[in-house]
Scaffold this motif. Structure first.
Motif, PDB file in Angstrom:
ATOM      1  N   PHE A  95       0.849  -1.198   0.000  1.00  0.00           N
ATOM      2  CA  PHE A  95       0.000   0.000   0.000  1.00  0.00           C
ATOM      3  C   PHE A  95       0.877   1.239   0.000  1.00  0.00           C
ATOM      4  CE2 PHE A  95      -2.769  -3.319   1.694  1.00  0.00           C
ATOM      5  CZ  PHE A  95      -3.766  -3.242   0.743  1.00  0.00           C
ATOM      6  N   SER A  96       1.711   1.341  -1.021  1.00  0.00           N
ATOM      7  CA  SER A  96       2.646   2.450  -1.092  1.00  0.00           C
ATOM      8  C   SER A  96       1.942   3.682  -1.645  1.00  0.00           C
ATOM      9  CB  SER A  96       3.803   2.076  -2.007  1.00  0.00           C
ATOM     10  OG  SER A  96       4.611   3.199  -2.220  1.00  0.00           O
ATOM     11  N   GLN A  97       2.337   4.842  -1.140  1.00  0.00           N
ATOM     12  CA  GLN A  97       1.811   6.077  -1.714  1.00  0.00           C
ATOM     13  C   GLN A  97       2.898   6.804  -2.501  1.00  0.00           C
ATOM     14  OE1 GLN A  97      -0.545   8.561   0.780  1.00  0.00           O
ATOM     15  NE2 GLN A  97      -1.558   6.856   1.786  1.00  0.00           N
ATOM     16  N   ASP A  98       4.042   6.153  -2.666  1.00  0.00           N
ATOM     17  CA  ASP A  98       5.129   6.756  -3.441  1.00  0.00           C
ATOM     18  C   ASP A  98       4.840   6.526  -4.918  1.00  0.00           C
ATOM     19  OD1 ASP A  98       7.422   7.495  -4.697  1.00  0.00           O
ATOM     20  OD2 ASP A  98       8.777   6.328  -3.428  1.00  0.00           O
ATOM     21  N   HIS A  99       4.827   7.608  -5.687  1.00  0.00           N
ATOM     22  CA  HIS A  99       4.447   7.487  -7.092  1.00  0.00           C
ATOM     23  C   HIS A  99       5.335   6.522  -7.856  1.00  0.00           C
ATOM     24  CE1 HIS A  99       7.649  10.026  -8.973  1.00  0.00           C
ATOM     25  NE2 HIS A  99       7.769  10.415  -7.729  1.00  0.00           N
ATOM     26  N   LYS A 100       6.612   6.412  -7.448  1.00  0.00           N
ATOM     27  CA  LYS A 100       7.524   5.529  -8.174  1.00  0.00           C
ATOM     28  C   LYS A 100       7.166   4.066  -7.955  1.00  0.00           C
ATOM     29  CE  LYS A 100      11.177   7.434  -6.205  1.00  0.00           C
ATOM     30  NZ  LYS A 100      10.445   8.463  -5.437  1.00  0.00           N
ATOM     31  N   MET A 101       6.784   3.746  -6.700  1.00  0.00           N
ATOM     32  CA  MET A 101       6.403   2.366  -6.418  1.00  0.00           C
ATOM     33  C   MET A 101       5.073   2.044  -7.104  1.00  0.00           C
ATOM     34  SD  MET A 101       7.153  -0.482  -5.173  1.00  0.00           S
ATOM     35  CE  MET A 101       8.679  -0.080  -4.299  1.00  0.00           C
ATOM     36  N   ILE A 102       4.134   3.006  -7.088  1.00  0.00           N
ATOM     37  CA  ILE A 102       2.841   2.771  -7.741  1.00  0.00           C
ATOM     38  C   ILE A 102       3.067   2.545  -9.231  1.00  0.00           C
ATOM     39  CG2 ILE A 102       0.608   3.814  -8.273  1.00  0.00           C
ATOM     40  CD1 ILE A 102       0.800   5.245  -5.549  1.00  0.00           C
ATOM     41  N   ALA A 103       4.011   3.282  -9.810  1.00  0.00           N
ATOM     42  CA  ALA A 103       4.324   3.099 -11.230  1.00  0.00           C
ATOM     43  C   ALA A 103       4.795   1.678 -11.489  1.00  0.00           C
ATOM     44  CB  ALA A 103       5.394   4.097 -11.656  1.00  0.00           C
ATOM     45  N   LYS A 104       5.664   1.164 -10.609  1.00  0.00           N
ATOM     46  CA  LYS A 104       6.174  -0.193 -10.798  1.00  0.00           C
ATOM     47  C   LYS A 104       5.043  -1.210 -10.636  1.00  0.00           C
ATOM     48  CE  LYS A 104      10.638   1.146  -9.029  1.00  0.00           C
ATOM     49  NZ  LYS A 104      11.510   1.095  -7.862  1.00  0.00           N
ATOM     50  N   GLN A 105       4.133  -0.930  -9.705  1.00  0.00           N
ATOM     51  CA  GLN A 105       2.994  -1.840  -9.533  1.00  0.00           C
ATOM     52  C   GLN A 105       2.164  -1.901 -10.822  1.00  0.00           C
ATOM     53  OE1 GLN A 105       1.294   0.052  -6.058  1.00  0.00           O
ATOM     54  NE2 GLN A 105       2.140  -1.482  -4.687  1.00  0.00           N
ATOM     55  N   LEU A 121       0.381   1.253 -19.574  1.00  0.00           N
ATOM     56  CA  LEU A 121       1.228   2.262 -20.223  1.00  0.00           C
ATOM     57  C   LEU A 121       1.133   3.612 -19.506  1.00  0.00           C
ATOM     58  CD1 LEU A 121       3.064   3.141 -22.536  1.00  0.00           C
ATOM     59  CD2 LEU A 121       1.086   3.373 -23.981  1.00  0.00           C
ATOM     60  N   SER A 122      -0.054   4.243 -19.498  1.00  0.00           N
ATOM     61  CA  SER A 122      -0.056   5.569 -18.861  1.00  0.00           C
ATOM     62  C   SER A 122      -0.040   5.448 -17.351  1.00  0.00           C
ATOM     63  CB  SER A 122      -1.172   6.476 -19.373  1.00  0.00           C
ATOM     64  OG  SER A 122      -2.413   5.905 -19.234  1.00  0.00           O
ATOM     65  N   GLY A 123      -0.569   4.339 -16.804  1.00  0.00           N
ATOM     66  CA  GLY A 123      -0.460   4.144 -15.354  1.00  0.00           C
ATOM     67  C   GLY A 123       0.995   4.116 -14.922  1.00  0.00           C
ATOM     68  N   THR A 124       1.818   3.433 -15.678  1.00  0.00           N
ATOM     69  CA  THR A 124       3.229   3.334 -15.319  1.00  0.00           C
ATOM     70  C   THR A 124       3.947   4.658 -15.518  1.00  0.00           C
ATOM     71  OG1 THR A 124       3.239   1.048 -16.048  1.00  0.00           O
ATOM     72  CG2 THR A 124       5.382   2.120 -15.819  1.00  0.00           C
ATOM     73  N   PHE A 125       3.861   5.178 -16.740  1.00  0.00           N
ATOM     74  CA  PHE A 125       4.751   6.300 -17.054  1.00  0.00           C
ATOM     75  C   PHE A 125       4.218   7.630 -16.550  1.00  0.00           C
ATOM     76  CE2 PHE A 125       6.305   2.936 -19.771  1.00  0.00           C
ATOM     77  CZ  PHE A 125       7.642   2.984 -19.434  1.00  0.00           C
ATOM     78  N   ALA A 126       2.897   7.795 -16.466  1.00  0.00           N
ATOM     79  CA  ALA A 126       2.389   9.034 -15.874  1.00  0.00           C
ATOM     80  C   ALA A 126       2.806   9.075 -14.414  1.00  0.00           C
ATOM     81  CB  ALA A 126       0.875   9.109 -16.008  1.00  0.00           C
ATOM     82  N   ASN A 127       2.666   7.964 -13.724  1.00  0.00           N
ATOM     83  CA  ASN A 127       3.054   7.938 -12.318  1.00  0.00           C
ATOM     84  C   ASN A 127       4.536   8.158 -12.142  1.00  0.00           C
ATOM     85  OD1 ASN A 127       1.026   7.527 -10.291  1.00  0.00           O
ATOM     86  ND2 ASN A 127       0.455   5.735 -11.467  1.00  0.00           N
ATOM     87  N   PHE A 128       5.315   7.488 -12.967  1.00  0.00           N
ATOM     88  CA  PHE A 128       6.751   7.554 -12.757  1.00  0.00           C
ATOM     89  C   PHE A 128       7.307   8.907 -13.186  1.00  0.00           C
ATOM     90  CE2 PHE A 128      11.213   6.508 -13.505  1.00  0.00           C
ATOM     91  CZ  PHE A 128      11.496   5.894 -12.305  1.00  0.00           C
ATOM     92  N   ARG A 168      19.112   5.962  -6.418  1.00  0.00           N
ATOM     93  CA  ARG A 168      17.857   5.315  -6.041  1.00  0.00           C
ATOM     94  C   ARG A 168      17.063   6.289  -5.181  1.00  0.00           C
ATOM     95  NH1 ARG A 168      17.092  -0.232  -5.919  1.00  0.00           N
ATOM     96  NH2 ARG A 168      18.618  -1.447  -7.091  1.00  0.00           N
ATOM     97  N   PRO A 169      16.276   7.159  -5.819  1.00  0.00           N
ATOM     98  CA  PRO A 169      15.584   8.201  -5.063  1.00  0.00           C
ATOM     99  C   PRO A 169      14.567   7.617  -4.093  1.00  0.00           C
ATOM    100  CG  PRO A 169      14.846   8.151  -7.350  1.00  0.00           C
ATOM    101  CD  PRO A 169      15.992   7.203  -7.241  1.00  0.00           C
ATOM    102  N   GLY A 170      14.496   8.210  -2.890  1.00  0.00           N
ATOM    103  CA  GLY A 170      13.512   7.764  -1.903  1.00  0.00           C
ATOM    104  C   GLY A 170      12.190   8.465  -2.125  1.00  0.00           C
ATOM    105  N   HIS A 171      11.270   8.284  -1.187  1.00  0.00           N
ATOM    106  CA  HIS A 171       9.976   8.955  -1.286  1.00  0.00           C
ATOM    107  C   HIS A 171      10.203  10.448  -1.050  1.00  0.00           C
ATOM    108  CE1 HIS A 171       5.418   8.762  -0.280  1.00  0.00           C
ATOM    109  NE2 HIS A 171       5.704   9.542  -1.300  1.00  0.00           N
ATOM    110  N   GLY A 172       9.862  11.274  -2.040  1.00  0.00           N
ATOM    111  CA  GLY A 172      10.173  12.690  -1.955  1.00  0.00           C
ATOM    112  C   GLY A 172      11.166  13.094  -3.044  1.00  0.00           C
ATOM    113  N   ASN A 173      11.762  12.099  -3.666  1.00  0.00           N
ATOM    114  CA  ASN A 173      12.591  12.240  -4.870  1.00  0.00           C
ATOM    115  C   ASN A 173      13.915  12.973  -4.701  1.00  0.00           C
ATOM    116  OD1 ASN A 173      10.603  10.826  -6.158  1.00  0.00           O
ATOM    117  ND2 ASN A 173       9.645  12.624  -7.042  1.00  0.00           N
TER     118      ASN A 173
END
Lengths: 188, 600
Positions: free
Chosen positions: B34-44, B115-122, B559-564
């Protein structure tokens, strides 16, 4: 630093902006339904009927609730928390009353033989009005959350953004209802 | 007074952000699930999308088996599919289910969410300089609604009567009447529920992408300095937010017709000699509601691929993108036109020919912004100092596919020609090349290019080159012959063409297409292997900016953390495409404009 803060202040809060985009999105759904309604109206067996009277009462109720939430927002900004809570409660009850009146209206329609399956024109009425009521109910649930927060002793938050977002949404469902009512009266 | 307060607020906010990571105790659940980090959500989104792509691809191999070898039996199919392949031959009902699910999965679950779920988030927060999305919570919910939709759709594959089988466009009456076919029963209900969840997911995502882009850009990042990827993802989100609700309204009416006896889409229908009571409905109404989403959906799929290819082509040509404003303007034009052309899917429904003429005109107008984009990509490549990285090859492959698939769109956009070509393999060839394979190429380009930022390692180049060449040659070998079949009138969605004298001559060609499709599918498994292998064993990323790119995502830590960004968010001083300027290979967006700098 100061200029950056100024820049930030000029911009609209992201949550408020998100709500406006969401409103556009919800409008598109109703636009889809109402345009389908207009297209279908030219069908041969389109059935016209009078809207139940009680929908007029519900209209008055939702307009009043829009006024009360506007007052609640003002009281919140002036830190009049008691008045804010009272007005929030009134709005919440008016929201429930609105939905209740609509349910009564549709129950009478059903009893008078205007059932969901009778004609496409009636089916449309049930779905368009019903979906609007679902959006009002969503607002009522959000009001409950605000209500709980307003009475909690732990939370001392004077950030007005959630209140503003709530009140904008509430005005939106109000105006949407008036639009839908006018639409249903004009095009039949 | 209020200004001072604001300064104080802003300052407090910055301090809070800077220390964010120290205060945040992350558990496995909050970091990976249940991550709220956009990078992790992108990977999901990416990994869920890849799983769906394998399933959807496998389905196409299965039905190609039937199309290519209609006379043969494959006993192993029965072990694998049970009663759906009695005696090793696909059951016709199941063939339709496979075709339907292949379309649904790839259009919505892979090329929209994946596609857009991954790259828009990331990319959005990283490229505009934001710590996260406007609402990380809504963002997380967006993924979990997608996950729920996935579970329901996956479950529908296993119900007794089979998944939905009325085609991915789910036209009524087939989709509205449970008695119409076995796929119209519970499978269809699950399809609708799953899609409702999916729509909620894309709306929540889209709302977030739009507000993030418009409100959370870092200092100096004006709209006209944004990378083209962000512009593309912005238009994609706008299209989604305005068109998906209309599909939702259509789906709600369909649910009522199915379960509550209304007649929005049904009229004068007879099943097995029994007359149904429904009156006054029209199946065409559904097509209008469906294609009002359906056409923008094409651009929801295509625009992110366009944006990423623009970025990757510019970076790897070491040249500024040619005509930045023309690129933005043409995407804007495409986004507007996307809403005005839906009836070109309905030329043969008895549409008023006069009305049809307008839709022909508007459809052909799309060729103008599309051509502008193609010329700009080609002129960006022209005399560039090109590096043929795997990402670059896929981006160039995207341009190639977009040209060849786009040209056949001009044929189909003519209502007169469309009467002949409608629902033939010509259409299949057209949209697979221009939308399906092209967007997949954009997606592959994006994965190869941003993999180091996502996982801190590189993907294996040799495997990537094999993947590219097999896929591009294979894609053309599969879809090019289909144009001929379509011109000869071969209709889509038929179970066995051997039954028609006029299509028997395509038996050999169909067999060839099926054979190639298996090879291409195998190449995709190679990509999946490369992806998983490289996450754990790939060459480690050691330099911050491996491609020498200007955009902000390469200014974050390895490897950026949450907050980039650990410290302050960098300030932006220039556009994203200062490559090869004043004798310098690249100039990062964060570098202030020098006193003697030329104005490109």
């Amino acid at each position: 630093m100061a200029t950056m803060a100024m820049e930030q202040r000029k911009r609209i809060h992201p949550h408020k902006f998100t709500l406006w985009v969401a409103i556009a999105s919800i409008l598109m759904m109703f636009a889809g339904l109402t345009s389908a309604y207009i297209v279908k109206r030219n069908q041969a067996n389109w059935f016209t009927f009078d809207l139940p009277k009680v929908l007029w009462y519900s209209t008055v109720v939702i307009i009043v609730s829009s006024v009360t939430i506007w007052m609640a927002e003002r009281q919140f900004k002036q830190r009049e928390m008691m008045a804010y809570r009272r007005l929030l409660t009134v709005t919440f009850l008016l929201g429930l009353l609105f939905v209740a009146l609509q349910v009564i209206g549709f129950t009478t329609m059903w009893k008078n033989g205007l059932t969901l399956q009778k004609n496409v024109s009636i089916s449309f009425l049930y779905i368009i009005v019903g979906l609007h009521a679902v959006h009002v109910l969503g607002g009522v649930v959000a009001l409950m959350v605000m209500f709980a927060k307003a009475f909690s002793r732990k939370v001392r938050n004077y950030n007005s953004v959630p209140v503003e977002v709530m009140s904008t949404y509430w005005h939106f469902v109000d105006i949407l209802w008036i639009y839908l009512l006018v639409f249903l009266l004009m095009i039949r | 007074m209020s200004t001072t307060a604001a300064v104080h607020d802003a300052h407090a906010h910055d301090v809070h952000d800077a220390h964010h990571e120290h205060h945040h105790h992350e558990t496995f659940i909050s970091k990976y699930v249940f991550s709220q980090d956009h990078k992790m959500i992108a990977k999901q989104f990416l990994i869920t999308g890849m799983i769906w792509a394998i399933i959807g691809g496998l389905f196409s191999v299965l039905f190609r088996l039937q199309l290519g070898y209609p006379e043969s039996t494959f006993p192993w199919l029965e072990d694998f599919l049970g009663h759906w392949a009695k005696g090793g031959k696909l059951n016709p009902e199941f063939y339709y289910a496979l075709v339907t699910m292949h379309g649904t999965i790839l259009v919505f679950f892979v090329l929209t969410a994946g596609l857009s779920g991954t790259f828009a988030n990331f990319l959005i927060p990283l490229q505009i300089g934001a710590r996260d999305m406007a609402s990380p919570l809504l963002n997380m919910l967006s993924y979990w609604f997608f996950f729920l939709a996935s579970i329901i759709m996956f479950a529908s594959l296993f119900v007794q009567t089979g998944p939905a089988s009325g085609g991915w466009t789910i036209y009524p009456p087939l989709s509205a009447l449970g008695d119409a076919s076995s796929g119209s029963k519970i499978g269809m209900d699950l399809w609708l529920v799953s899609m409702a969840m999916f729509i909620v997911s894309s709306l929540l995502g889209g709302l977030n992408y739009i507000s993030t882009i418009l409100n959370m850009r870092t200092k100096g990042m004006s709209m006209t300095r944004m990378p083209l990827t962000v512009w593309a993802l912005f238009f994609t989100a706008v299209l989604g937010v305005l068109s998906f609700p209309v599909l939702l309204s259509g789906a709600i009416l369909l649910l009522f017709d199915r379960n509550l006896g209304t007649s929005f889409y049904l009229s004068d229908i007879v099943i097995n000699g029994k007359i149904l009571p429904n009156e006054g409905g029209s199946a065409i109404l559904f097509q209008h509601l469906f294609w009002f989403l359906g056409h923008p959906e094409v651009y929801i799929i295509l625009l992110p691929a366009m944006g990423m290819s623009s970025e990757i082509i510019s970076v790897n040509s070491r040249k500024p993108i040619f005509g930045y404003m023309a690129m933005v303007g043409s995407m804007f034009a495409i986004a507007i036109l996307a809403f005005l052309v839906w009836a070109h899917h309905m030329f043969v429904t008895g549409l008023n020919p006069f009305l049809g003429a307008f839709f022909v005109l508007l459809t052909l107008l799309i060729a103008v912004p599309s051509a502008i984009k193609v010329f700009n990509w080609l002129t960006t490549l022209w005399r560039g100092n090109i590096r043929f990285t795997p990402a670059m090859l896929f981006a160039i492959g995207f341009v190639s596919l977009f040209i060849s698939g786009g040209l056949t769109g001009i044929f189909l956009g003519n209502s007169a020609l469309d009467i002949h070509l409608h629902d033939t393999y010509f259409v299949i060839a057209h949209f697979h090349i221009v939308m399906g394979v092209a967007s997949f190429f954009g997606m592959f380009a994006g994965v190869y290019h941003w993999f180091p930022k996502m996982f801190g390692r590189f993907m294996n180049n040799t495997l990537a080159y094999i993947h590219f060449w097999v896929t591009i040659i294979g894609a053309y070998l599969i879809f090019w012959p289909m144009h001929y079949e379509g011109l000869a009138g071969m209709p889509r969605r038929y179970y066995d063409y051997g039954m028609w004298e006029s299509f028997k001559m395509f038996g050999g060609l169909n067999q060839f297409i099926s054979f190639v499709s298996m090879i291409v599918f195998a190449a995709q498994l190679l990509f999946v292997f490369n992806f998983i292998y490289s996450i754990f064993k790939g060459r480690k990323l050691t330099a911050l900016n491996p491609w020498g790119a200007n955009t902000l995502e390469w200014t974050t830590p390895l490897r950026p953390g949450h907050g980039n960004w650990p410290g302050e968010i960098p300030e932006v001083h220039r556009g994203a495409y200062d490559y090869g300027k004043d004798g310098r290979e690249f100039i990062s967006q964060t570098e202030p404009v020098g006193p003697n700098e030329s104005h490109h």
